[in-house]
Design a protein around this motif. Structure first.
Motif, PDB file in Angstrom:
ATOM      1  N   THR A 112      51.368 -17.407  -9.580  1.00 58.22           N
ATOM      2  CA  THR A 112      51.827 -17.728  -8.416  1.00 58.22           C
ATOM      3  C   THR A 112      52.371 -16.587  -7.670  1.00 58.22           C
ATOM      4  O   THR A 112      52.426 -16.255  -6.490  1.00 58.22           O
ATOM      5  N   LEU A 113      53.697 -16.169  -8.273  1.00 56.53           N
ATOM      6  CA  LEU A 113      54.317 -15.292  -7.986  1.00 56.53           C
ATOM      7  C   LEU A 113      53.369 -13.819  -7.567  1.00 56.53           C
ATOM      8  O   LEU A 113      53.518 -13.036  -6.508  1.00 56.53           O
ATOM      9  N   ASN A 114      52.273 -13.367  -8.531  1.00 60.72           N
ATOM     10  CA  ASN A 114      51.430 -12.484  -8.359  1.00 60.72           C
ATOM     11  C   ASN A 114      50.602 -12.589  -7.050  1.00 60.72           C
ATOM     12  O   ASN A 114      50.383 -11.559  -6.290  1.00 60.72           O
ATOM     13  N   ARG A 115      50.353 -13.911  -6.958  1.00 58.61           N
ATOM     14  CA  ARG A 115      49.456 -14.291  -5.651  1.00 58.61           C
ATOM     15  C   ARG A 115      50.335 -14.026  -4.538  1.00 58.61           C
ATOM     16  O   ARG A 115      49.763 -13.644  -3.407  1.00 58.61           O
ATOM     17  N   TRP A 130      57.815 -25.738  -5.436  1.00 57.81           N
ATOM     18  CA  TRP A 130      58.474 -25.866  -6.962  1.00 57.81           C
ATOM     19  C   TRP A 130      59.924 -25.691  -6.543  1.00 57.81           C
ATOM     20  O   TRP A 130      60.787 -25.460  -7.763  1.00 57.81           O
ATOM     21  N   GLU A 131      60.563 -25.115  -5.497  1.00 53.48           N
ATOM     22  CA  GLU A 131      62.019 -24.902  -5.309  1.00 53.48           C
ATOM     23  C   GLU A 131      62.718 -26.238  -6.031  1.00 53.48           C
ATOM     24  O   GLU A 131      64.018 -25.995  -6.545  1.00 53.48           O
ATOM     25  N   ILE A 132      62.500 -27.227  -5.798  1.00 56.88           N
ATOM     26  CA  ILE A 132      63.084 -28.395  -6.018  1.00 56.88           C
ATOM     27  C   ILE A 132      62.826 -29.171  -7.659  1.00 56.88           C
ATOM     28  O   ILE A 132      63.389 -29.931  -7.901  1.00 56.88           O
ATOM     29  N   GLU A 133      61.979 -28.441  -8.312  1.00 53.84           N
ATOM     30  CA  GLU A 133      61.422 -28.727  -9.541  1.00 53.84           C
ATOM     31  C   GLU A 133      62.587 -28.432 -10.577  1.00 53.84           C
ATOM     32  O   GLU A 133      63.047 -27.149 -10.645  1.00 53.84           O
ATOM     33  N   PRO A 134      62.914 -29.278 -11.733  1.00 55.67           N
ATOM     34  CA  PRO A 134      63.897 -28.850 -12.598  1.00 55.67           C
ATOM     35  C   PRO A 134      63.326 -27.538 -13.575  1.00 55.67           C
ATOM     36  O   PRO A 134      61.995 -27.684 -13.819  1.00 55.67           O
ATOM     37  N   PRO A 141      48.777 -19.891   0.384  1.00 53.53           N
ATOM     38  CA  PRO A 141      48.881 -21.043  -0.510  1.00 53.53           C
ATOM     39  C   PRO A 141      49.985 -20.640  -1.896  1.00 53.53           C
ATOM     40  O   PRO A 141      50.642 -21.633  -2.087  1.00 53.53           O
ATOM     41  N   ALA A 142      50.071 -19.533  -1.931  1.00 47.70           N
ATOM     42  CA  ALA A 142      51.051 -19.138  -3.047  1.00 47.70           C
ATOM     43  C   ALA A 142      52.504 -19.459  -2.606  1.00 47.70           C
ATOM     44  O   ALA A 142      53.359 -20.009  -3.356  1.00 47.70           O
ATOM     45  N   GLU A 143      52.911 -19.023  -1.275  1.00 43.44           N
ATOM     46  CA  GLU A 143      54.108 -19.188  -0.815  1.00 43.44           C
ATOM     47  C   GLU A 143      54.316 -20.608  -0.839  1.00 43.44           C
ATOM     48  O   GLU A 143      55.539 -21.082  -1.058  1.00 43.44           O
ATOM     49  N   LYS A 144      53.411 -21.617  -0.241  1.00 41.82           N
ATOM     50  CA  LYS A 144      53.517 -22.973  -0.264  1.00 41.82           C
ATOM     51  C   LYS A 144      53.744 -23.445  -1.561  1.00 41.82           C
ATOM     52  O   LYS A 144      54.694 -24.352  -1.711  1.00 41.82           O
ATOM     53  N   LYS A 145      53.014 -23.278  -2.485  1.00 43.87           N
ATOM     54  CA  LYS A 145      53.206 -23.641  -3.974  1.00 43.87           C
ATOM     55  C   LYS A 145      54.725 -23.207  -4.327  1.00 43.87           C
ATOM     56  O   LYS A 145      55.498 -24.091  -5.070  1.00 43.87           O
TER      57      LYS A 145
END
Length: 175
Positions: A12-15, A34-38, A26-30
């Motif tokens: 996702t970071l690559n994309r 994930w910012e709030i995921e443990p 879509p990658a930025e949205k993903k």
């Protein structure tokens, strides 16, 4: 950490570094989801610590991490990073891979990242920060010494900018 999660975040970071808007959006949205995921910031730390990964991907990882510290490091923040993860992150931020960062721009962002965390956690929750940096200054590798000084510089700036009387007193006592 699950290798599948690491691979998924890395992909996702690559994309998200793509020039194609159809891939990028879509990658930025993903990444925002994930910012709030443990565990997300632990994965970002692993990515930015790995010198074999593309520089643009590592740059994005450190920027996402830095933005996450601004939003989620405080205990009372909505979706705050857990104390257990914070302990692992603080330990991982002063490893040899971080202190021997070959790319100057990434090293500067890592120093700013560490200083942002130090502003919240030093010396109370991160009493080992300054002693570890002072120890790294004695390392035989000039790059590790330089990166340690860079980090120390940003930490002093961040701590010196505190305004509350108690924080200022603590900073003065620690110097």
């Amino acid at each position: 950490m699950d290798p599948n999660i690491y691979a998924l975040v890395l992909d996702t970071l690559n994309r998200a570094t793509s020039q194609d808007a159809e891939v990028l959006k879509p990658a930025e949205k993903k990444l925002q989801e994930w910012e709030i995921e443990p565990g997300f910031y632990s994965v970002l730390l692993d990515v930015l610590s790995n010198h074999s990964i593309n520089i643009n991907v590592r740059w994005l990882a450190v920027m996402c991490f830095k933005n996450g510290v601004d939003r989620y490091w405080r205990r009372n923040a909505p979706n705050a990073i857990s104390e257990e993860e914070k302990v692992k992150l603080r330990e991982g931020l002063l490893t040899t891979n971080i202190l021997s960062e070959p790319v100057a721009q990434i090293a500067t962002q890592q120093a700013v990242l560490i200083s942002k965390i130090a502003r919240f956690d030093c010396p109370g929750n991160w009493p080992s920060l300054v002693p570890e940096l002072l120890g790294a200054l004695k390392a035989p590798q000039p790059l590790v010494q330089h990166r340690s000084l860079l980090i120390f510089h940003h930490i002093v700036k961040a701590l010196a900018s505190k305004r509350l009387a108690g924080d200022r007193r603590t900073f003065q006592e620690s110097c």
